[in-house]
Write a protein that holds these residues in place. Structure first.
Motif, PDB file in Angstrom:
ATOM      1  N   ALA A  55      12.950   4.334  -0.584  1.00  0.00           N
ATOM      2  CA  ALA A  55      12.037   4.061  -1.694  1.00  0.00           C
ATOM      3  C   ALA A  55      12.514   4.880  -2.889  1.00  0.00           C
ATOM      4  CB  ALA A  55      10.599   4.429  -1.339  1.00  0.00           C
ATOM      5  N   LEU A  56      12.756   4.220  -3.997  1.00  0.00           N
ATOM      6  CA  LEU A  56      13.206   4.886  -5.212  1.00  0.00           C
ATOM      7  C   LEU A  56      12.088   4.849  -6.250  1.00  0.00           C
ATOM      8  CD1 LEU A  56      16.854   3.496  -5.589  1.00  0.00           C
ATOM      9  CD2 LEU A  56      16.110   5.650  -4.554  1.00  0.00           C
ATOM     10  N   ALA A  94      10.561   1.018  -6.093  1.00  0.00           N
ATOM     11  CA  ALA A  94      11.194  -0.123  -5.429  1.00  0.00           C
ATOM     12  C   ALA A  94      11.405   0.191  -3.959  1.00  0.00           C
ATOM     13  CB  ALA A  94      12.537  -0.447  -6.094  1.00  0.00           C
ATOM     14  N   LEU A  95      11.079  -0.770  -3.107  1.00  0.00           N
ATOM     15  CA  LEU A  95      11.407  -0.675  -1.686  1.00  0.00           C
ATOM     16  C   LEU A  95      11.613  -2.071  -1.123  1.00  0.00           C
ATOM     17  CD1 LEU A  95       8.632  -1.560  -0.023  1.00  0.00           C
ATOM     18  CD2 LEU A  95       7.995   0.804  -0.387  1.00  0.00           C
ATOM     19  N   ALA A 114       0.815  -1.207   0.000  1.00  0.00           N
ATOM     20  CA  ALA A 114       0.000   0.000   0.000  1.00  0.00           C
ATOM     21  C   ALA A 114       0.851   1.260   0.000  1.00  0.00           C
ATOM     22  CB  ALA A 114      -0.931   0.004   1.209  1.00  0.00           C
ATOM     23  N   SER A 115       1.900   1.275   0.814  1.00  0.00           N
ATOM     24  CA  SER A 115       2.752   2.460   0.839  1.00  0.00           C
ATOM     25  C   SER A 115       3.501   2.617  -0.474  1.00  0.00           C
ATOM     26  CB  SER A 115       3.722   2.411   2.021  1.00  0.00           C
ATOM     27  OG  SER A 115       4.524   1.254   2.001  1.00  0.00           O
ATOM     28  N   ALA A 116       3.864   1.503  -1.128  1.00  0.00           N
ATOM     29  CA  ALA A 116       4.564   1.577  -2.407  1.00  0.00           C
ATOM     30  C   ALA A 116       3.698   2.256  -3.469  1.00  0.00           C
ATOM     31  CB  ALA A 116       4.981   0.183  -2.868  1.00  0.00           C
ATOM     32  N   PRO A 128      14.756  12.358   2.883  1.00  0.00           N
ATOM     33  CA  PRO A 128      15.936  11.501   2.903  1.00  0.00           C
ATOM     34  C   PRO A 128      15.685  10.081   2.410  1.00  0.00           C
ATOM     35  CG  PRO A 128      15.068  11.766   5.127  1.00  0.00           C
ATOM     36  CD  PRO A 128      14.291  12.696   4.246  1.00  0.00           C
ATOM     37  N   PHE A 129      14.444   9.607   2.520  1.00  0.00           N
ATOM     38  CA  PHE A 129      14.180   8.204   2.254  1.00  0.00           C
ATOM     39  C   PHE A 129      13.336   7.931   1.006  1.00  0.00           C
ATOM     40  CE2 PHE A 129      14.536   8.298   7.034  1.00  0.00           C
ATOM     41  CZ  PHE A 129      15.829   7.784   7.070  1.00  0.00           C
ATOM     42  N   VAL A 130      12.661   8.929   0.471  1.00  0.00           N
ATOM     43  CA  VAL A 130      11.900   8.759  -0.773  1.00  0.00           C
ATOM     44  C   VAL A 130      12.558   9.634  -1.830  1.00  0.00           C
ATOM     45  CG1 VAL A 130       9.671   8.981  -1.923  1.00  0.00           C
ATOM     46  CG2 VAL A 130       9.771   8.262   0.472  1.00  0.00           C
TER      47      VAL A 130
END
Length: 347
Positions: A294-295, A312-313, A152-154, A272-274
């Motif tokens: 997450a890219l 992608a994660l 879901a978050s992806a 920083p993370f997405v």
């Protein structure tokens, strides 16, 4: 200041990943780990890679064993977290890594999960665009956090900027995901056996039945959609962990690839993370293995009039444990990035 931590469901995959991150977190001290069938056994009997926590023994998952800590992470099957959480002290920060507190709609819970509805908690995806801000703002000071579903978050992170910027239609969204079997936990089911997974790709929950669909719709509504429709199909593939989500949506008339790239880069600027990749690039699951990253890659299919996003994660890290700890950092006033790794493992 150091916060005392208990982790329920510590013998499972999600619990193990939470502990792996917490083991090197400067602000948390793991004091208690619990399980159900495995209670009484050493933690390393089930998490042999967690050498720095080899002194811990699994105790029974009970309110008495969990209460008295500053922070409690619940890595339990749906229907189990709610029972425990309802009895926890109000002053304890409780982070549910299961599904029991993600959905705001009792009707959606009844349709996709069933059983008792325990109510919605603050959603644990800090970077998710909502209205004029981010979900991060809602996490400050909260005592109850619902960590997201990894799939879901992806999909939500991949598409929310387009909804918020008014660049894509909210109907006819299609998402197909390649996922590793660790997302299902340590379930002894035939479909997760190596002989079934290796050398094969297997769709499941086909035809609008996957439990993450109402969670995605809920997130897209927060980004500005009124009645989003999502066709969602996950595919089990032979990799132990990872999610590669290909999500597409119809572009509104006249929207260009440059506008798309700019909107996503603006939405996640400074995160920083997405991270949004340069135009023409798409990520691999290998690029985010073992990281809270997450890219996102973007493309415009001009002939079809559709946006194509590829995200992608690592389902166990950014998809579950990392999101939980990142959200806990925010709730407690710690540095959001504390204890979290942005660099993946290669090869």
């Amino acid at each position: 200041m150091t916060f005392s931590v208990a982790v329920a469901g510590a013998s499972g995959y999600a619990g193990g990943e939470i502990l792996r991150i917490l083991a090197d977190h400067p602000g948390f001290e793991v004091r208690t780990v619990t399980a159900h069938q495995n209670a009484g056994q050493p933690l390393v009997a089930h998490q042999p890679h967690l050498r720095s926590l080899r002194h811990l023994t699994l105790s029974d998952t009970s309110v008495d064993n969990l209460a008295g800590h500053d922070v409690v992470f619940l890595a339990l099957p749906h229907g189990k977290s709610g029972e425990i959480a309802s009895q926890m002290p109000e002053g304890t920060l409780v982070v549910d890594c299961g599904a029991d507190h993600r959905l705001e709609s009792p009707e959606s819970w009844a349709a996709f999960y069933g059983g008792e509805y325990f109510g919605a908690w603050t959603y644990g995806v800090p970077e998710l665009p909502i209205g004029d801000g981010k979900q991060r703002d809602q996490l400050v000071g909260t005592k109850r956090i619902a960590a997201p579903g990894c799939n879901a978050s992806a999909v939500s992170l991949a598409l929310a900027p387009g909804i918020a910027a008014g660049l894509i239609e909210e109907e006819d969204i299609v998402a197909v995901l390649a996922v590793g079997p660790s997302g299902a936990g340590k379930n002894l089911k035939t479909m997760y056996l190596a002989s079934e997974v290796l050398g094969s790709a297997s769709p499941y929950a086909v035809g609008g039945t996957h439990r993450h669909i109402p969670e995605i719709q809920q997130n897209l509504r927060k980004a500005g959609a009124a009645h989003p429709t999502v066709s969602f199909t996950p595919m089990l593939v032979p990799m132990s962990r990872g999610v590669l989500a290909t999500s597409t949506a119809r572009l509104k008339p006249g929207v260009t690839a440059e506008q798309v790239q700019d909107a996503w880069e603006t939405a996640y600027a400074g995160e920083p993370f997405v991270q949004v990749l340069p135009a023409g690039s798409v990520p691999r699951t290998a690029d985010v293995l073992g990281a809270n990253t997450a890219l996102i890659g973007l493309a415009v299919d001009a002939e079809a009039g559709r946006l194509v996003t590829v995200l992608a994660l690592d389902n166990l890290y950014k998809g579950t444990a990392g999101a939980a700890i990142q959200s806990a950092n925010i709730a407690l006033g710690l540095e959001e990035t504390a204890g979290l790794n942005v660099n993946g493992v290669a090869p």
